[in-house]
Every structure is written in C-alpha cells, then in structure tokens.
Write a protein that holds these residues in place. Sequence first.
Motif, PDB file in Angstrom:
ATOM      1  N   LEU A 163      39.037  41.997  49.314  1.00 26.46           N
ATOM      2  CA  LEU A 163      39.307  43.226  48.566  1.00 26.46           C
ATOM      3  C   LEU A 163      40.793  43.312  48.264  1.00 26.46           C
ATOM      4  O   LEU A 163      41.621  43.170  49.166  1.00 26.46           O
ATOM      5  CB  LEU A 163      38.876  44.444  49.386  1.00 26.46           C
ATOM      6  N   GLU A 164      41.133  43.507  46.991  1.00 27.66           N
ATOM      7  CA  GLU A 164      42.545  43.627  46.598  1.00 27.66           C
ATOM      8  C   GLU A 164      42.908  45.089  46.382  1.00 27.66           C
ATOM      9  O   GLU A 164      42.263  45.779  45.600  1.00 27.66           O
ATOM     10  CB  GLU A 164      42.801  42.840  45.296  1.00 27.66           C
ATOM     11  N   ILE A 165      43.944  45.509  47.075  1.00 25.45           N
ATOM     12  CA  ILE A 165      44.442  46.874  46.885  1.00 25.45           C
ATOM     13  C   ILE A 165      45.896  46.777  46.486  1.00 25.45           C
ATOM     14  O   ILE A 165      46.659  46.002  47.060  1.00 25.45           O
ATOM     15  CB  ILE A 165      44.417  47.693  48.180  1.00 25.45           C
ATOM     16  N   LEU A 194      37.647  33.196  43.249  1.00 20.94           N
ATOM     17  CA  LEU A 194      37.664  33.685  41.872  1.00 20.94           C
ATOM     18  C   LEU A 194      37.971  35.174  41.927  1.00 20.94           C
ATOM     19  O   LEU A 194      37.318  35.904  42.684  1.00 20.94           O
ATOM     20  CB  LEU A 194      36.293  33.479  41.220  1.00 20.94           C
ATOM     21  N   GLU A 195      38.963  35.619  41.149  1.00 21.93           N
ATOM     22  CA  GLU A 195      39.231  37.057  41.095  1.00 21.93           C
ATOM     23  C   GLU A 195      38.452  37.670  39.944  1.00 21.93           C
ATOM     24  O   GLU A 195      38.542  37.211  38.798  1.00 21.93           O
ATOM     25  CB  GLU A 195      40.726  37.352  40.907  1.00 21.93           C
ATOM     26  N   ALA A 196      37.683  38.701  40.258  1.00 24.05           N
ATOM     27  CA  ALA A 196      36.907  39.410  39.234  1.00 24.05           C
ATOM     28  C   ALA A 196      37.818  40.402  38.520  1.00 24.05           C
ATOM     29  O   ALA A 196      38.516  41.184  39.161  1.00 24.05           O
ATOM     30  CB  ALA A 196      35.735  40.144  39.882  1.00 24.05           C
ATOM     31  N   ALA A 238      50.765  33.568  44.740  1.00 20.23           N
ATOM     32  CA  ALA A 238      51.643  33.967  43.642  1.00 20.23           C
ATOM     33  C   ALA A 238      50.807  34.218  42.402  1.00 20.23           C
ATOM     34  O   ALA A 238      49.948  33.414  42.055  1.00 20.23           O
ATOM     35  CB  ALA A 238      52.682  32.882  43.371  1.00 20.23           C
ATOM     36  N   GLU A 239      51.052  35.340  41.734  1.00 17.97           N
ATOM     37  CA  GLU A 239      50.313  35.675  40.519  1.00 17.97           C
ATOM     38  C   GLU A 239      51.130  35.348  39.282  1.00 17.97           C
ATOM     39  O   GLU A 239      52.359  35.336  39.329  1.00 17.97           O
ATOM     40  CB  GLU A 239      50.065  37.184  40.404  1.00 17.97           C
ATOM     41  N   GLY A 240      50.455  35.113  38.178  1.00 28.04           N
ATOM     42  CA  GLY A 240      51.139  35.011  36.886  1.00 28.04           C
ATOM     43  C   GLY A 240      51.939  33.738  36.698  1.00 28.04           C
ATOM     44  O   GLY A 240      52.988  33.749  36.056  1.00 28.04           O
ATOM     45  N   VAL A 249      37.937  41.077  44.695  1.00 28.08           N
ATOM     46  CA  VAL A 249      37.560  42.249  43.906  1.00 28.08           C
ATOM     47  C   VAL A 249      38.656  43.299  44.020  1.00 28.08           C
ATOM     48  O   VAL A 249      39.082  43.646  45.129  1.00 28.08           O
ATOM     49  CB  VAL A 249      36.211  42.834  44.402  1.00 28.08           C
ATOM     50  N   ASN A 250      39.130  43.778  42.876  1.00 22.84           N
ATOM     51  CA  ASN A 250      40.142  44.834  42.864  1.00 22.84           C
ATOM     52  C   ASN A 250      39.489  46.182  43.133  1.00 22.84           C
ATOM     53  O   ASN A 250      38.450  46.499  42.546  1.00 22.84           O
ATOM     54  CB  ASN A 250      40.847  44.881  41.500  1.00 22.84           C
ATOM     55  N   ILE A 251      40.112  46.954  44.003  1.00 24.45           N
ATOM     56  CA  ILE A 251      39.580  48.276  44.345  1.00 24.45           C
ATOM     57  C   ILE A 251      40.619  49.305  43.925  1.00 24.45           C
ATOM     58  O   ILE A 251      41.793  49.181  44.270  1.00 24.45           O
ATOM     59  CB  ILE A 251      39.343  48.390  45.862  1.00 24.45           C
ATOM     60  N   LEU A 300      48.984  38.538  51.037  1.00 30.43           N
ATOM     61  CA  LEU A 300      49.918  39.200  50.128  1.00 30.43           C
ATOM     62  C   LEU A 300      49.867  38.483  48.791  1.00 30.43           C
ATOM     63  O   LEU A 300      49.918  37.251  48.740  1.00 30.43           O
ATOM     64  CB  LEU A 300      51.349  39.133  50.684  1.00 30.43           C
ATOM     65  N   LYS A 301      49.770  39.233  47.713  1.00 34.30           N
ATOM     66  CA  LYS A 301      49.842  38.633  46.382  1.00 34.30           C
ATOM     67  C   LYS A 301      51.165  39.021  45.749  1.00 34.30           C
ATOM     68  O   LYS A 301      51.411  40.189  45.440  1.00 34.30           O
ATOM     69  CB  LYS A 301      48.664  39.094  45.513  1.00 34.30           C
ATOM     70  N   ILE A 302      52.035  38.024  45.586  1.00 37.01           N
ATOM     71  CA  ILE A 302      53.367  38.276  45.032  1.00 37.01           C
ATOM     72  C   ILE A 302      53.245  38.653  43.566  1.00 37.01           C
ATOM     73  O   ILE A 302      52.646  37.926  42.766  1.00 37.01           O
ATOM     74  CB  ILE A 302      54.256  37.030  45.157  1.00 37.01           C
ATOM     75  N   LEU A 321      46.985  42.595  49.692  1.00 39.50           N
ATOM     76  CA  LEU A 321      47.858  43.571  49.034  1.00 39.50           C
ATOM     77  C   LEU A 321      48.285  42.989  47.694  1.00 39.50           C
ATOM     78  O   LEU A 321      49.003  41.982  47.640  1.00 39.50           O
ATOM     79  CB  LEU A 321      49.096  43.861  49.881  1.00 39.50           C
ATOM     80  N   ASP A 322      47.846  43.621  46.610  1.00 45.48           N
ATOM     81  CA  ASP A 322      48.096  43.148  45.248  1.00 45.48           C
ATOM     82  C   ASP A 322      49.461  43.633  44.763  1.00 45.48           C
ATOM     83  O   ASP A 322      49.967  44.647  45.243  1.00 45.48           O
ATOM     84  CB  ASP A 322      46.997  43.724  44.343  1.00 45.48           C
ATOM     85  N   ASP A 323      50.041  42.897  43.820  1.00 45.01           N
ATOM     86  CA  ASP A 323      51.326  43.279  43.214  1.00 45.01           C
ATOM     87  C   ASP A 323      52.394  43.496  44.277  1.00 45.01           C
ATOM     88  O   ASP A 323      53.230  44.396  44.165  1.00 45.01           O
ATOM     89  CB  ASP A 323      51.189  44.546  42.359  1.00 45.01           C
TER      90      ASP A 323
END
Length: 285
Positions: A149-151, A58-60, A236-238, A117-119, A200-202, A179-181
């Motif tokens: 941890l998402e950066i 789950l992403e907060a 993959a996001e979105g 968790v996004n940092i 990696l998050k595309i 690695l986000d985005d």
Amino acid sequence: YAKHNPKLSSQIFEPGMDERRLRSQKLAVALQLAIENDELNLVYQPIFHLKSGAIESLEALLRWHSIEHGHISPLEVIAVAEHHGLAHQLNQWVLFTACRQLRQWQRLGYDWLKVNVNISPNIFMSGELGSTVEAALLRTGLSASSLVLEITEDTSLWDTASSTDNLCKLRDLGVEIALDDFGTGYSSFSHLRQLPVNKLKIDKSFVSDLTTDPRAGDLVSTIVRLADSLDMSVTAEGIELQEQRDRLQQLGCQLGQGYLLARPMAADQVPDWLVQDQQRYTPAG
Ligand code: C2E
Ligand code: MG
Ligand code: MG
Ligand code: MG
C-alpha cells in the motif's frame, strides 16, 4: 460583511470559481456512475531491481476516460472523490480490481509478483481501510505479502495516534506499507522510526535534479542510508535518463521506476509484456 475578510471576498469574486465548483459537482456525479458501471481503468507500471533488472512489482495507476468529460487526471479524480464522499468507494474499487488482476497474473506463473496500490490520504484517518483490504484479499485469494500500500508522506496524517494504529493493523495483516513521494513531506526522523513502514519511494523531483544539482545526490544517499538503518527499502520514481539510473545505482538505491525502464501499460498488455521481460532478464533463459 465579506469585504472585511480579504480571503473570503477574494474567494467570492475569484473568476471562474463557480465553473470549478460546477465541474467538481458534475465530475462527482459522473464518477459515482463510473465506479458503479466499472468504467474506470487501472494501468500498471513495473518497479525493477536496478542491479539485476528483475521486476519486483507493478504499481496500479488510476485512469478515467469519461465520455462526457474526457480524460481526467488521477489527482483530480481523487480530489473530487474526497470532496464528495466517494473516496471510500473509489479505494474499494481500486484495491479489489488491482488484487484480482494481480492474482490472475500470478496464476500464469508469476507467483512472486507484487502489486502496489495507492491509497488516498484521508482514507487512513478512517478505521475502515483494514477491513477493506482484508475483504479484497479474501475475495480475490491474493496473499497479503503480495500487496504493497502506497501512502503519500503527508504530515497531517502521521501526527495522530489513531493513524499509526491503523497502519499497525494493516501491517499485522501482512501487507507492506510504502511512503510515496518521500522527501516532499515533513516526516521527522523520530516519527519515521515509529511508523510500521517497509519502503520509501524517493520523489521524482530528486531524481530529475540528480543530473543538474550536485546536492540532489547527497540527498538521495542520505535517504538511502536512512532507509538502511530503519530496515526499509528504497525505490526511486521518475527515472527518465540512463544517467539518472546509473547514478542511483551508484548511490545504493535498490529499486527503480520510470519511463526509461517501462511506461504504465493497460492490463491486457501485461501478460505479453511479462513473457518478453522474463525472456530478456532471466539469465540463460
Ligand atoms: P504516484 O503514485 O507518485 O505515481 C507516479 C506518477 O508518475 C504516475 O502519474 C506515473 O504515471 C508518473 N510517472 C511514472 N514514471 C514517470 C517518469 O519517468 N517521469 C514522469 N514525469 N512521470 C512518471 P499518474 O498516473 O498521473 O498519477 C499521479 C498520482 O495520482 C500518483 O502519483 C498518485 O499519487 C495518484 N494516483 C494514481 N492512481 C491512484 C489510485 O488508484 N488511487 C489513489 N489514491 N491515488 C492514485
Ligand atoms: Mg505511487
Ligand atoms: Mg510518487
Ligand atoms: Mg506523485
């Protein structure tokens, strides 16, 4: 003398600038109180294995409804926090709250569930994140392997030896780094190889282009192969359309997140949602 500096003079005479500065200042004061009074909220968006449909994590995501200022987007909250010296406090609150909530849900029987968790980026420049993460894990009893941890992939961060150092310390604790985005920043191949990154998050811009731009598919499959060779997983996001989901699966993307699969939900909705989700996805359940 401002006249000789076009940038400065345009700043000085930019309409609405004082209003923006005033808003930022007011928001900072309100945010400080909101953190202290526990008025911030986290919502949670599931991340799924695309093939099996099983949930992985789950992403907060931060939400703030200020009585005085209304809904403030998380990106504005983060910007205000960073500009007014509240980033550390905010990150501490987010980390602790997310770890505590996940630990509660794990105790309901979902001990395999993780939390992302996004940092905020500049927190990585300070050496304090490691001890904050350690304290959050210790106080909540969450195991490090449950925390991702998402950066955001941001070039200015990765260039210093100390940020790589900080990342290594975090990974030594046993948490995972995503690695986000991904794809919107400038990480070089050689640099990526040296970073202790697990995921990696595309970025969702690639996903939305999948159905319209033929090159987007090539890009996604390049990222998937890159991740494979570096022993990283790809999310993959979105994802908003079935067509995008199908295409991502075809391209070898293992994990996905998006409105098609599940929207972010309030913490008190999560336990019921998990029960329903397990009934839906557990074979012969
Ligand atoms: P992100 O980490 O890349 O999170 C994904 C954003 O996309 C979230 O927006 C999410 O609600 C949204 N989203 C999810 N699925 C879909 C979809 O199918 N379509 C579209 N169009 N959007 C989707 P949100 O919650 O507004 O957050 C925006 C950004 O703010 C996040 O991007 C993250 O960078 C930052 N952020 C959010 N919460 C936190 C936090 O607690 N701490 C920090 N430092 N940053 C945060
Ligand atoms: Mg994120
Ligand atoms: Mg993202
Ligand atoms: Mg984003």
